[in-house]
Design an enzyme around this catalytic site. Structure first.
Site, PDB file in Angstrom:
ATOM      1  N   ASP A  11       0.905  -1.481  -0.254  1.00 27.53           N
ATOM      2  CA  ASP A  11       0.501   0.189  -0.670  1.00 27.53           C
ATOM      3  C   ASP A  11       1.420   1.086  -0.195  1.00 27.53           C
ATOM      4  O   ASP A  11       1.817   0.771   0.025  1.00 27.53           O
ATOM      5  CB  ASP A  11      -0.915  -0.166   1.291  1.00 27.53           C
ATOM      6  CG  ASP A  11      -2.338   0.906   0.794  1.00 27.53           C
ATOM      7  OD1 ASP A  11      -2.101   1.814   0.424  1.00 27.53           O
ATOM      8  OD2 ASP A  11      -3.665   0.169   1.323  1.00 27.53           O
ATOM      9  N   TYR A 118     -15.835   7.070 -11.199  1.00 26.88           N
ATOM     10  CA  TYR A 118     -15.225   5.433 -10.691  1.00 26.88           C
ATOM     11  C   TYR A 118     -15.688   4.462 -11.456  1.00 26.88           C
ATOM     12  O   TYR A 118     -14.557   3.239 -11.826  1.00 26.88           O
ATOM     13  CB  TYR A 118     -16.291   5.607  -9.105  1.00 26.88           C
ATOM     14  CG  TYR A 118     -15.838   3.813  -8.691  1.00 26.88           C
ATOM     15  CD1 TYR A 118     -14.567   3.395  -8.394  1.00 26.88           C
ATOM     16  CD2 TYR A 118     -16.805   3.259  -8.267  1.00 26.88           C
ATOM     17  CE1 TYR A 118     -14.321   2.005  -7.491  1.00 26.88           C
ATOM     18  CE2 TYR A 118     -17.307   1.920  -7.501  1.00 26.88           C
ATOM     19  CZ  TYR A 118     -15.157   1.281  -7.299  1.00 26.88           C
ATOM     20  OH  TYR A 118     -15.753  -0.253  -7.069  1.00 26.88           O
ATOM     21  N   ILE A 148     -19.459  -5.027  -0.363  1.00 24.54           N
ATOM     22  CA  ILE A 148     -19.100  -5.806   0.117  1.00 24.54           C
ATOM     23  C   ILE A 148     -19.017  -5.185   2.248  1.00 24.54           C
ATOM     24  O   ILE A 148     -18.339  -4.059   2.092  1.00 24.54           O
ATOM     25  CB  ILE A 148     -17.237  -6.097  -0.083  1.00 24.54           C
ATOM     26  CG1 ILE A 148     -17.517  -6.588  -1.727  1.00 24.54           C
ATOM     27  CG2 ILE A 148     -16.435  -7.003   1.026  1.00 24.54           C
ATOM     28  CD1 ILE A 148     -17.723  -8.106  -2.256  1.00 24.54           C
TER      29      ILE A 148
HETATM   30  N1  LIG Z   1     -15.167  -1.999  -1.166  1.00 20.56           N
HETATM   31  C1  LIG Z   1     -16.803  -2.226  -2.102  1.00 20.56           C
HETATM   32  O1  LIG Z   1     -18.060  -2.665  -2.049  1.00 20.56           O
HETATM   33  C2  LIG Z   1     -16.216  -3.007  -3.280  1.00 20.56           C
HETATM   34  C3  LIG Z   1     -16.912  -3.037  -4.092  1.00 20.56           C
HETATM   35  C4  LIG Z   1     -16.736  -3.676  -4.864  1.00 20.56           C
HETATM   36  C5  LIG Z   1     -15.560  -3.203  -6.274  1.00 20.56           C
HETATM   37  N2  LIG Z   1     -14.436  -2.480  -4.969  1.00 20.56           N
HETATM   38  C6  LIG Z   1     -13.284  -2.769  -5.932  1.00 20.56           C
HETATM   39  O2  LIG Z   1     -12.339  -3.288  -4.513  1.00 20.56           O
HETATM   40  C7  LIG Z   1     -10.680  -2.732  -4.685  1.00 20.56           C
HETATM   41  C8  LIG Z   1     -10.961  -2.243  -2.902  1.00 20.56           C
HETATM   42  O3  LIG Z   1     -11.745  -1.512  -2.264  1.00 20.56           O
HETATM   43  P1  LIG Z   1     -11.480  -1.119  -1.058  1.00 20.56           P
HETATM   44  O4  LIG Z   1     -12.916  -1.165  -0.689  1.00 20.56           O
HETATM   45  O5  LIG Z   1     -10.538  -2.616  -0.141  1.00 20.56           O
HETATM   46  O6  LIG Z   1     -11.225  -0.046  -0.951  1.00 20.56           O
HETATM   47  P2  LIG Z   1     -10.430   0.732  -0.431  1.00 20.56           P
HETATM   48  O7  LIG Z   1     -10.474   2.243  -0.369  1.00 20.56           O
HETATM   49  O8  LIG Z   1     -10.774   0.531   1.499  1.00 20.56           O
HETATM   50  O9  LIG Z   1      -8.485   0.973  -0.319  1.00 20.56           O
HETATM   51  C9  LIG Z   1      -8.078   1.561  -1.441  1.00 20.56           C
HETATM   52  C10 LIG Z   1      -6.571   0.854  -1.099  1.00 20.56           C
HETATM   53  O10 LIG Z   1      -5.828   1.765  -2.523  1.00 20.56           O
HETATM   54  C11 LIG Z   1      -5.024   2.251  -2.336  1.00 20.56           C
HETATM   55  N3  LIG Z   1      -4.602   3.321  -2.742  1.00 20.56           N
HETATM   56  C12 LIG Z   1      -5.208   4.375  -2.976  1.00 20.56           C
HETATM   57  N4  LIG Z   1      -4.358   5.055  -3.687  1.00 20.56           N
HETATM   58  C13 LIG Z   1      -3.043   4.303  -4.053  1.00 20.56           C
HETATM   59  C14 LIG Z   1      -2.218   4.444  -4.476  1.00 20.56           C
HETATM   60  N5  LIG Z   1      -1.828   5.426  -6.193  1.00 20.56           N
HETATM   61  N6  LIG Z   1      -0.708   3.192  -5.067  1.00 20.56           N
HETATM   62  C15 LIG Z   1      -1.175   2.140  -3.481  1.00 20.56           C
HETATM   63  N7  LIG Z   1      -1.991   2.086  -3.278  1.00 20.56           N
HETATM   64  C16 LIG Z   1      -3.232   3.277  -3.070  1.00 20.56           C
HETATM   65  C17 LIG Z   1      -5.417   2.897  -0.642  1.00 20.56           C
HETATM   66  O11 LIG Z   1      -4.366   3.609   0.500  1.00 20.56           O
HETATM   67  C18 LIG Z   1      -6.833   2.066   0.455  1.00 20.56           C
HETATM   68  O12 LIG Z   1      -5.939   1.098   0.962  1.00 20.56           O
HETATM   69  C19 LIG Z   1     -11.124  -1.686  -5.788  1.00 20.56           C
HETATM   70  O13 LIG Z   1     -10.357  -1.908  -6.628  1.00 20.56           O
HETATM   71  C20 LIG Z   1     -12.743  -1.084  -5.375  1.00 20.56           C
HETATM   72  O14 LIG Z   1     -12.551  -1.232  -6.663  1.00 20.56           O
HETATM   73  C21 LIG Z   1     -14.739  -2.454  -3.991  1.00 20.56           C
END
Ligand SMILES: NC(=O)c1ccc[n+]([C@@H]2O[C@H](COP(=O)([O-])OP(=O)(O)OC[C@H]3O[C@@H](n4cnc5c(N)ncnc54)[C@H](O)[C@@H]3O)[C@@H](O)[C@H]2O)c1
Length: 302
Positions: A11, A118, A148
């Site tokens: 991260d 998004y 999720i």
């Molecule tokens: N949470 C949901 O309900 C959900 C639903 C559908 C899809 N998703 C997908 O799952 C994935 C994870 O979602 P999440 O809920 O854990 O999101 P989150 O926002 O909790 O986590 C995203 C992570 O990306 C990291 N990040 C941001 N910029 C960055 C960079 N430049 N380099 C490296 N890391 C970086 C952040 O520090 C964070 O830890 C995403 O791709 C999201 O689109 C999530």
């Protein structure tokens, strides 16, 4: 499953409190190709699971950064997967659909005209991944997740309320919801989400009829999740203070997903329904949030 040292987390920020035991861990900025490549080469990585992204509500507040992280980040991991022969997983989302998509039983192949940055960047990721698969043979795989639900605090998505409601139920006995009571959205419990990723990654390439599949758990409205919590915390209250931005996004997303192709191709089957999710969320959050002296009487009323 893979051995403690075989999965490397990364991260741009430190692990949240309580997760320091998750090692190995390294800094990788997804916008810096060299930093990704260094991690891949130094650790002899063969599979890349690319979770980093800006979620729907956060993305609307910072469009240039969303384009960068969600767009450029995907370009970088695809190029590196091509150069280093990696299997690559990038999650997609119900946000990759839009108001012109069929909202009930949304199929895998349908109209995708999202109206959030998004969603636009996630459609780009799906298409670019499939293009790299066709043109360069990159083993790209993607799943369109619904909201999720997990005990980890949410990251700024439209379905965040479905996590926050459990925190509020235990801490305050009341939740103020930013979506209307009858807003139905598809969701999935954390364990099912992780299982789907592992199962799909394990499926031999020739069994995949698609590179991007829908997967889902169950659909519910704020009213219905509140009712499920009330079965365990009878005095729980829900009030509504609608956020126009999030309501508009939710109204443009599917109410339910058709994941029959995943079920057919690689035997996908979720384990958790709404009641099982409420049960486990309240149990895990009670242990996380309430000191033992407080958790006993609260649990006794459930
Ligand atoms: N949470 C949901 O309900 C959900 C639903 C559908 C899809 N998703 C997908 O799952 C994935 C994870 O979602 P999440 O809920 O854990 O999101 P989150 O926002 O909790 O986590 C995203 C992570 O990306 C990291 N990040 C941001 N910029 C960055 C960079 N430049 N380099 C490296 N890391 C970086 C952040 O520090 C964070 O830890 C995403 O791709 C999201 O689109 C999530």
């Amino acid at each position: 499953m893979y051995g403690k040292d075989s999965v490397i987390l990364s991260d741009i920020c430190k692990r949240p409190a309580g997760f320091e035991h998750l090692t190995p861990f390294c800094y990788v900025n997804i916008l810096d190709k060299t930093s990704i490549e260094e991690a891949v080469v130094n650790n002899n990585i063969d599979t890349l699971i690319h979770f980093s992204a800006l979620l729907s509500a956060v993305g609307e507040n910072n469009v240039p950064l969303a384009i960068s992280v969600n767009g450029r980040g995907v370009e970088n991991v695809l190029e590196i997967s091509k150069s280093h022969n990696l299997k690559l997983f990038i999650p997609s989302t119900i946000g990759a659909f839009g108001p012109t998509t069929t909202r009930d039983g949304t199929p895998d192949l349908t109209i995708q005209r999202p109206r959030t940055i998004y969603g636009v960047t996630k459609v780009y990721a799906e298409l670019l991944g499939e293009y790299y698969h066709e043109k360069y043979g990159v083993d790209f795989r993607s799943l369109r997740f619904p909201g999720i639900i997990s005990t980890v605090e949410p990251g700024g998505g439209t379905t965040d309320y479905a996590i926050k409601i459990y925190y509020d139920a235990l801490l305050h006995g009341k939740h103020i919801c930013y979506l209307k009571p009858d807003t139905e959205l598809p969701m999935m419990y954390d364990t099912d989400c992780m299982t789907s990723v592992i199962q799909m990654l394990h499926t031999p390439s020739e069994k995949l009829s698609l590179r991007t599949y829908n997967v889902t758990g169950f659909s519910f409205t704020p009213e219905q999740i509140a009712e499920s919590i009330r079965k365990r915390i009878p005095n729980f209250q829900i009030e509504y203070n609608i956020c126009p931005i999030r309501q508009k996004i939710a109204d443009s997303w599917p109410r339910s997903l058709d994941d029959s192709t995943a079920r057919r191709d690689w035997a996908w089957k979720p384990e958790y329904d709404l009641e099982a999710t409420t049960e486990i969320m309240l149990e895990l959050l009670t242990a996380k949030l309430l000191p033992p002296s407080e958790s006993e009487p609260k649990l006794a009323t459930m």
